[in-house]
Enzyme design. Structure first.
Site, mmCIF file in Angstrom:
data_model
loop_
_atom_site.group_PDB
_atom_site.id
_atom_site.type_symbol
_atom_site.label_atom_id
_atom_site.label_comp_id
_atom_site.label_asym_id
_atom_site.label_seq_id
_atom_site.Cartn_x
_atom_site.Cartn_y
_atom_site.Cartn_z
ATOM 1 N N TYR A 148 0.773 -1.220 0.022
ATOM 2 C CA TYR A 148 0.022 0.161 0.012
ATOM 3 C C TYR A 148 0.796 1.550 -0.082
ATOM 4 O O TYR A 148 1.865 1.526 0.906
ATOM 5 C CB TYR A 148 -0.975 0.120 1.373
ATOM 6 C CG TYR A 148 -1.879 1.159 1.433
ATOM 7 C CD1 TYR A 148 -2.795 1.219 0.466
ATOM 8 C CD2 TYR A 148 -1.487 2.223 2.431
ATOM 9 C CE1 TYR A 148 -3.781 2.639 0.535
ATOM 10 C CE2 TYR A 148 -2.422 3.339 2.571
ATOM 11 C CZ TYR A 148 -3.554 3.392 1.522
ATOM 12 O OH TYR A 148 -4.344 4.453 1.827
ATOM 13 N N ASP A 243 9.486 2.837 -0.923
ATOM 14 C CA ASP A 243 8.489 3.416 0.038
ATOM 15 C C ASP A 243 8.765 2.894 1.537
ATOM 16 O O ASP A 243 8.326 1.869 2.071
ATOM 17 C CB ASP A 243 7.069 2.991 0.054
ATOM 18 C CG ASP A 243 6.007 3.469 0.646
ATOM 19 O OD1 ASP A 243 6.547 4.319 1.415
ATOM 20 O OD2 ASP A 243 4.869 3.544 0.306
ATOM 21 N N LYS A 271 5.551 9.338 8.795
ATOM 22 C CA LYS A 271 5.299 8.902 9.999
ATOM 23 C C LYS A 271 6.309 9.233 11.053
ATOM 24 O O LYS A 271 6.051 10.430 11.631
ATOM 25 C CB LYS A 271 5.143 7.530 10.083
ATOM 26 C CG LYS A 271 3.816 6.802 9.370
ATOM 27 C CD LYS A 271 3.771 5.387 9.376
ATOM 28 C CE LYS A 271 2.576 4.967 8.516
ATOM 29 N NZ LYS A 271 1.144 5.395 8.850
#
Length: 436
Positions: A148, A243, A271
């Protein structure tokens, strides 16, 4: 069986939220629809704990989906945010804070020669892909089933995380013409990648991959997989985008790539680098990044990019991560958690896999090894939902989805892990007796 804990105030707040927020939430997994029961309403967090609107204390293994590596309301981070808030919260022009955080990131990951800050992981991956297409003058993207990379249109093709949780095969609103520009391969399958490049190599702008997949649940790369992607992309003139929105600064003070032995052309992060505030970034070699406006023709902008509050939180967080022993402590606690879960599953005689990499872990209720998304989908999601609810009733907050990771933070203690494992033993015996 432990009776389901009642949360009347949380239920009342969520009921009101449903009248004005779509589904009562601002991100689908928060609605708890894949695990059942009432969605949580959290009022505050402190260290390894969060407290709901009814005053219940929960040991938090969601950690804002991995962002809170230092735990909630860390004194240094809170102080940095407070100090900056007194000076101003947004200016729409450059501050020295952006340079300071970028320097900390580059010092830890030297192959990121230039960096551009954005406000979310989705923006980072979307921008990296646009840049790859602009540099290569090609249109196709190769991604992996179950990985994702945010909710930009190009990534919503057989994606994991939210889509897997909701059981949506394809996303309405994504034009067919755009979806056709995204190619999908199974994670850990180099032969499939080679086959796709044999057919489309001259038109593939980029391959994007999670170095350790964490959005179909944790799935680790097999030996040679990431190195193979590096070789294939170089051979065909495509860019490799890694990623690291989840893995960046989670495993050590730097990128997962440094531990796994590869260097991407472009890396995305989020994050942890924002210390719990909205901040993300993409970066890579200067020759590539210099194609981004204002130096080059690939346009990308954002009013809140490099927001001073987020930069302050990120600077304070990355400074803490330099302290000796922090990662050793986190990884030691995680190893204890994983070993205890495996023992508890064996004791309860439940077929399951515990996939982990340092402080990332997922319990898959399946009897077969999980090395890709198809394997992950064999897991018994109903059994996970029962396990989740029983753990929540015992004060342990896990990801409200089979297809996500649990995170251990620097704020967790040996006592927290012991308490979680004791709860897991109780819950797994109940799960074993559940016919579902």
């Amino acid at each position: 069986m432990s009776p389901a804990k009642k949360r009347p105030r949380s239920a009342e707040i969520f009921s009101r939220a449903e009248q004005i927020l779509v589904g009562g939430v601002n991100s689908p997994v928060r609605a708890f629809r894949s695990v059942g029961g009432d969605a949580l309403i959290i009022e505050r967090g402190q260290g390894a704990y969060v407290y709901d609107a009814d005053g219940n204390e929960l040991i938090d293994f969601v950690c804002s989906w991995g962002a809170m590596l230092l735990g909630h309301a860390h004194p240094a981070v809170t102080a940095a945010i407070t100090e900056q808030a007194r000076k101003g919260t947004s200016f729409g022009v450059t501050t020295e804070l952006e340079l300071q955080l970028a320097t900390l990131i580059r010092d830890a990951i030297p192959f990121l020669e230039k960096i551009r800050f954005v406000s979310s992981g989705t923006e980072a991956t979307m921008s990296a892909l646009r840049l790859a297409r602009g540099v290569t003058r090609r249109d196709l993207l190769l991604k992996f089933e179950g990985c994702y990379h945010g909710h930009a249109d190009s990534f919503l093709s057989q994606a994991g995380s939210g889509l897997a949780t909701l059981g949506i095969a394809e996303c309405p609103g994504v034009p067919d013409a755009l979806a056709k520009l995204t190619l999908n391969a199974p994670y850990n399958d180099l032969a499939a990648v080679e086959k796709i490049f044999a057919a489309h190599g001259s038109n593939i702008a980029a391959v994007i991959v999670e170095p350790i997949a964490a959005n179909m649940g944790v799935v680790t790369p097999e030996k040679g997989f990431l190195q193979g992607l590096r070789e294939i992309t170089r051979k065909h003139g495509a860019l490799l985008i890694v990623d690291e929105v989840i893995t960046g600064f989670r495993l050590h003070n730097g990128a997962a790539q440094q531990l796994l032995g590869i260097e991407a052309d472009l890396t995305t992060m989020g994050k942890i680098i924002g210390g719990g505030l909205p901040a993300a970034a993409y970066g890579g070699r200067a020759e590539i990044m210099n194609h981004v406006a204002p130096l080059g023709p690939v346009y990308q902008a954002g009013t809140l990019a490099g927001n001073p509050l987020a930069m302050s939180a990120g600077i304070a967080t990355l400074a803490e991560l330099k302290k000796p022993g922090l990662y050793d402590k986190v990884n030691s606690l995680a190893a204890k958690m994983v070993a205890g879960l495996k023992d508890a599953l064996a004791e309860a005689k439940i077929p399951a896999q515990v996939n982990s990499y340092d402080s990332l872990a997922t319990v898959f209720f399946t009897d077969k090894p999980v090395r890709n998304y198809q394997d992950a989908k064999t897991a018994n999601a109903k059994r996970y939902a029962r396990y989740f609810r029983e753990m929540l009733d015992r004060g342990i907050f896990l990801a409200p989805s089979q297809f996500e990771a649990a995170f251990v933070s620097a704020a967790h203690s040996e006592a927290d892990i012991d308490r979680a494992l004791e709860a897991a033993r109780q819950c797994l015996h109940l799960v074993a007796s559940d016919a579902s």
